[in-house]
Write a protein that holds these residues in place. Structure first.
Motif, PDB file in Angstrom:
ATOM      1  N   GLU A 165       0.719  -1.293  -0.130  1.00  0.00           N
ATOM      2  CA  GLU A 165      -0.123  -0.009   0.005  1.00  0.00           C
ATOM      3  C   GLU A 165       0.894   1.304  -0.144  1.00  0.00           C
ATOM      4  O   GLU A 165       0.679   2.124  -0.606  1.00  0.00           O
ATOM      5  CB  GLU A 165      -0.889  -0.128   1.261  1.00  0.00           C
ATOM      6  CG  GLU A 165      -1.726   1.220   1.396  1.00  0.00           C
ATOM      7  CD  GLU A 165      -2.619   1.114   2.798  1.00  0.00           C
ATOM      8  OE1 GLU A 165      -2.316   1.953   3.670  1.00  0.00           O
ATOM      9  OE2 GLU A 165      -3.644   0.698   2.798  1.00  0.00           O
ATOM     10  N   VAL A 166       1.950   1.274   0.947  1.00  0.00           N
ATOM     11  CA  VAL A 166       2.841   2.462   0.972  1.00  0.00           C
ATOM     12  C   VAL A 166       3.552   2.389  -0.400  1.00  0.00           C
ATOM     13  O   VAL A 166       3.408   3.825  -0.704  1.00  0.00           O
ATOM     14  CB  VAL A 166       3.774   2.359   2.128  1.00  0.00           C
ATOM     15  CG1 VAL A 166       4.835   3.485   2.111  1.00  0.00           C
ATOM     16  CG2 VAL A 166       3.124   2.502   3.553  1.00  0.00           C
ATOM     17  N   ILE A 167       4.102   1.569  -0.916  1.00  0.00           N
ATOM     18  CA  ILE A 167       5.050   1.635  -2.079  1.00  0.00           C
ATOM     19  C   ILE A 167       4.436   1.918  -3.399  1.00  0.00           C
ATOM     20  O   ILE A 167       4.595   2.925  -4.155  1.00  0.00           O
ATOM     21  CB  ILE A 167       5.651   0.431  -2.422  1.00  0.00           C
ATOM     22  CG1 ILE A 167       6.730  -0.001  -1.217  1.00  0.00           C
ATOM     23  CG2 ILE A 167       6.318   0.480  -3.881  1.00  0.00           C
ATOM     24  CD1 ILE A 167       7.980   0.937  -1.099  1.00  0.00           C
ATOM     25  N   SER A 168       2.903   1.745  -3.534  1.00  0.00           N
ATOM     26  CA  SER A 168       1.953   1.962  -4.512  1.00  0.00           C
ATOM     27  C   SER A 168       1.642   3.274  -4.468  1.00  0.00           C
ATOM     28  O   SER A 168       1.483   4.086  -5.644  1.00  0.00           O
ATOM     29  CB  SER A 168       0.531   1.042  -4.411  1.00  0.00           C
ATOM     30  OG  SER A 168       1.194  -0.583  -4.777  1.00  0.00           O
ATOM     31  N   GLU A 169       1.243   3.903  -3.351  1.00  0.00           N
ATOM     32  CA  GLU A 169       0.858   5.211  -2.998  1.00  0.00           C
ATOM     33  C   GLU A 169       1.887   6.193  -3.475  1.00  0.00           C
ATOM     34  O   GLU A 169       1.814   7.346  -4.030  1.00  0.00           O
ATOM     35  CB  GLU A 169       0.439   5.416  -1.524  1.00  0.00           C
ATOM     36  CG  GLU A 169       0.017   7.105  -1.616  1.00  0.00           C
ATOM     37  CD  GLU A 169      -0.538   7.416  -0.098  1.00  0.00           C
ATOM     38  OE1 GLU A 169      -1.168   8.319   0.183  1.00  0.00           O
ATOM     39  OE2 GLU A 169      -0.657   6.158   0.847  1.00  0.00           O
ATOM     40  N   ILE A 170       3.244   5.951  -3.072  1.00  0.00           N
ATOM     41  CA  ILE A 170       4.486   6.704  -3.451  1.00  0.00           C
ATOM     42  C   ILE A 170       4.490   6.707  -4.975  1.00  0.00           C
ATOM     43  O   ILE A 170       4.689   7.647  -5.532  1.00  0.00           O
ATOM     44  CB  ILE A 170       5.854   6.214  -2.642  1.00  0.00           C
ATOM     45  CG1 ILE A 170       5.485   6.396  -1.147  1.00  0.00           C
ATOM     46  CG2 ILE A 170       6.795   6.843  -3.426  1.00  0.00           C
ATOM     47  CD1 ILE A 170       6.706   5.707  -0.502  1.00  0.00           C
ATOM     48  N   ALA A 171       4.521   5.268  -5.406  1.00  0.00           N
ATOM     49  CA  ALA A 171       4.823   5.473  -6.997  1.00  0.00           C
ATOM     50  C   ALA A 171       3.699   6.183  -7.751  1.00  0.00           C
ATOM     51  O   ALA A 171       3.860   6.284  -8.790  1.00  0.00           O
ATOM     52  CB  ALA A 171       4.782   4.038  -7.245  1.00  0.00           C
ATOM     53  N   SER A 172       2.832   6.375  -6.877  1.00  0.00           N
ATOM     54  CA  SER A 172       1.447   7.064  -7.972  1.00  0.00           C
ATOM     55  C   SER A 172       1.771   8.571  -8.116  1.00  0.00           C
ATOM     56  O   SER A 172       1.014   9.069  -8.992  1.00  0.00           O
ATOM     57  CB  SER A 172       0.131   6.861  -6.916  1.00  0.00           C
ATOM     58  OG  SER A 172       0.080   7.757  -5.996  1.00  0.00           O
ATOM     59  N   PHE A 173       2.602   9.198  -7.200  1.00  0.00           N
ATOM     60  CA  PHE A 173       2.831  10.701  -7.402  1.00  0.00           C
ATOM     61  C   PHE A 173       4.202  10.875  -7.593  1.00  0.00           C
ATOM     62  O   PHE A 173       4.568  12.173  -8.284  1.00  0.00           O
ATOM     63  CB  PHE A 173       2.059  11.483  -6.513  1.00  0.00           C
ATOM     64  CG  PHE A 173       2.802  11.313  -4.972  1.00  0.00           C
ATOM     65  CD1 PHE A 173       3.768  11.989  -4.458  1.00  0.00           C
ATOM     66  CD2 PHE A 173       2.236  10.305  -4.088  1.00  0.00           C
ATOM     67  CE1 PHE A 173       4.420  12.021  -3.329  1.00  0.00           C
ATOM     68  CE2 PHE A 173       2.790  10.058  -2.838  1.00  0.00           C
ATOM     69  CZ  PHE A 173       3.858  11.037  -2.260  1.00  0.00           C
ATOM     70  N   VAL A 174       5.256  10.026  -7.274  1.00  0.00           N
ATOM     71  CA  VAL A 174       6.558  10.397  -7.549  1.00  0.00           C
ATOM     72  C   VAL A 174       6.985   9.648  -9.088  1.00  0.00           C
ATOM     73  O   VAL A 174       6.831   8.390  -8.931  1.00  0.00           O
ATOM     74  CB  VAL A 174       7.450   9.860  -6.577  1.00  0.00           C
ATOM     75  CG1 VAL A 174       8.949   9.909  -6.933  1.00  0.00           C
ATOM     76  CG2 VAL A 174       7.418  10.455  -5.099  1.00  0.00           C
ATOM     77  N   GLU A 175       7.548  10.455  -9.809  1.00  0.00           N
ATOM     78  CA  GLU A 175       7.783   9.962 -11.060  1.00  0.00           C
ATOM     79  C   GLU A 175       9.280   9.250 -11.354  1.00  0.00           C
ATOM     80  O   GLU A 175       9.039   8.018 -12.021  1.00  0.00           O
ATOM     81  CB  GLU A 175       7.868  11.210 -12.200  1.00  0.00           C
ATOM     82  CG  GLU A 175       6.442  11.875 -12.396  1.00  0.00           C
ATOM     83  CD  GLU A 175       6.730  12.762 -13.274  1.00  0.00           C
ATOM     84  OE1 GLU A 175       7.481  13.241 -14.020  1.00  0.00           O
ATOM     85  OE2 GLU A 175       5.384  13.857 -13.703  1.00  0.00           O
ATOM     86  N   GLY A 176      10.115   9.460 -10.253  1.00  0.00           N
ATOM     87  CA  GLY A 176      11.311   8.969 -10.413  1.00  0.00           C
ATOM     88  C   GLY A 176      11.311   7.382  -9.997  1.00  0.00           C
ATOM     89  O   GLY A 176      10.259   6.943  -9.254  1.00  0.00           O
ATOM     90  N   PRO A 177      12.336   6.646  -9.728  1.00  0.00           N
ATOM     91  CA  PRO A 177      12.593   5.560  -9.253  1.00  0.00           C
ATOM     92  C   PRO A 177      12.239   5.254  -7.893  1.00  0.00           C
ATOM     93  O   PRO A 177      12.710   6.235  -6.983  1.00  0.00           O
ATOM     94  CB  PRO A 177      14.151   5.070  -9.589  1.00  0.00           C
ATOM     95  CG  PRO A 177      14.580   6.109 -10.273  1.00  0.00           C
ATOM     96  CD  PRO A 177      13.646   7.361 -10.319  1.00  0.00           C
ATOM     97  N   ILE A 178      11.604   4.339  -7.540  1.00  0.00           N
ATOM     98  CA  ILE A 178      10.945   3.944  -6.004  1.00  0.00           C
ATOM     99  C   ILE A 178      11.411   2.714  -5.774  1.00  0.00           C
ATOM    100  O   ILE A 178      11.227   1.445  -6.224  1.00  0.00           O
ATOM    101  CB  ILE A 178       9.564   3.831  -5.870  1.00  0.00           C
ATOM    102  CG1 ILE A 178       9.015   5.116  -6.641  1.00  0.00           C
ATOM    103  CG2 ILE A 178       9.328   3.629  -4.446  1.00  0.00           C
ATOM    104  CD1 ILE A 178       9.003   6.514  -5.933  1.00  0.00           C
ATOM    105  N   SER A 179      12.751   2.800  -4.938  1.00  0.00           N
ATOM    106  CA  SER A 179      13.313   1.458  -4.429  1.00  0.00           C
ATOM    107  C   SER A 179      12.465   0.840  -3.280  1.00  0.00           C
ATOM    108  O   SER A 179      12.234   1.448  -2.306  1.00  0.00           O
ATOM    109  CB  SER A 179      14.950   1.661  -3.878  1.00  0.00           C
ATOM    110  OG  SER A 179      15.757   2.156  -4.821  1.00  0.00           O
TER     111      SER A 179
END
Length: 215
Positions: A41-55
């Motif tokens: 849930e956390v990773i998906s939310e971050i990835a929804s508005f940050v365009e760059g890489p999410i580790s």
């Protein structure tokens, strides 16, 4: 140099992202645990508005489990990068994942040879832990500089994420050493744009303007 946020706190990330200063995010199991929320849930939310890489880091440590977990993580969003620890099994996982097009961030790098092994295996990013290296009485910035020299000399398709940034000096040293990226805790970001003389200057301008308006 790109700025990544080293946190899983969505509010912190949104704040820095709104300033145009968030080029990506790094997380780990400890940071996720602090938020008390579901990992996906956390990773998906971050990835929804940050365009760059999410580790997003694997929680397994044997080769087969890491590969299986990494394949699943990489499907959560297009900008997911899978963090893999620097171990023999980790190198093996990075090798197979790179051939499948899964981007990886080899974490817990403390030596030049480790970084070289990770790049040779196919890591997209390597993360030398500058602060922890300094704690050992060694020079974290020098390691970043040496890794950058190897990349530039041999043409590895890999970027350096200067990690374990604990101070303004760590941050500035990472930039001077040639890190492609610095990943910074949310509570350190405000210190990067703040300075006591800036605050004093603003206070003086305010007082001068108030005096002028009062005439």
């Amino acid at each position: 140099m790109k700025f990544f946020l080293d946190t899983a706190n969505v509010d912190e990330i949104r704040r820095i992202n709104d300033l145009g200063l968030c080029d990506g995010v790094t997380t780990n199991p400890s940071l996720i645990n602090k938020e008390g929320r579901d990992f996906k849930e956390v990773i998906s939310e971050i990835a929804s508005f940050v365009e760059g890489p999410i580790s997003a880091e694997v929680t397994s440590y044997d080769y087969e489990s890491m590969v299986k977990e990494a394949r699943d993580l990489s499907k959560w969003a297009d900008n997911i990068v899978v963090k893999i620890p620097m171990t023999e099994d980790g190198l093996r996982a990075i090798n197979i994942l790179s051939k499948e097009g899964v981007r990886t961030n080899c974490t817990l790098i403390f030596s030049l040879s480790q970084a070289l092994m990770a790049m040779k295996a196919g890591a997209s990013y390597v993360s030398p832990f500058m602060g922890r290296i300094d704690d050992m009485g060694e020079d974290g910035a020098r390691l970043v500089y040496d890794i950058r020299t190897i990349i530039d000399t041999y043409g590895f398709d890999c970027e350096i994420i200067a990690a374990s940034i604990r101070s303004i000096k760590n941050f500035e040293d990472a930039a001077l050493a040639g890190a492609h990226i610095a990943t910074v805790p949310g509570n350190l970001f405000e210190k990067l744009w703040s300075h006591v003389l800036t605050d004093q200057g603003i206070d003086k301008f305010k007082k001068d303007w108030e005096a002028f308006e009062g005439k």
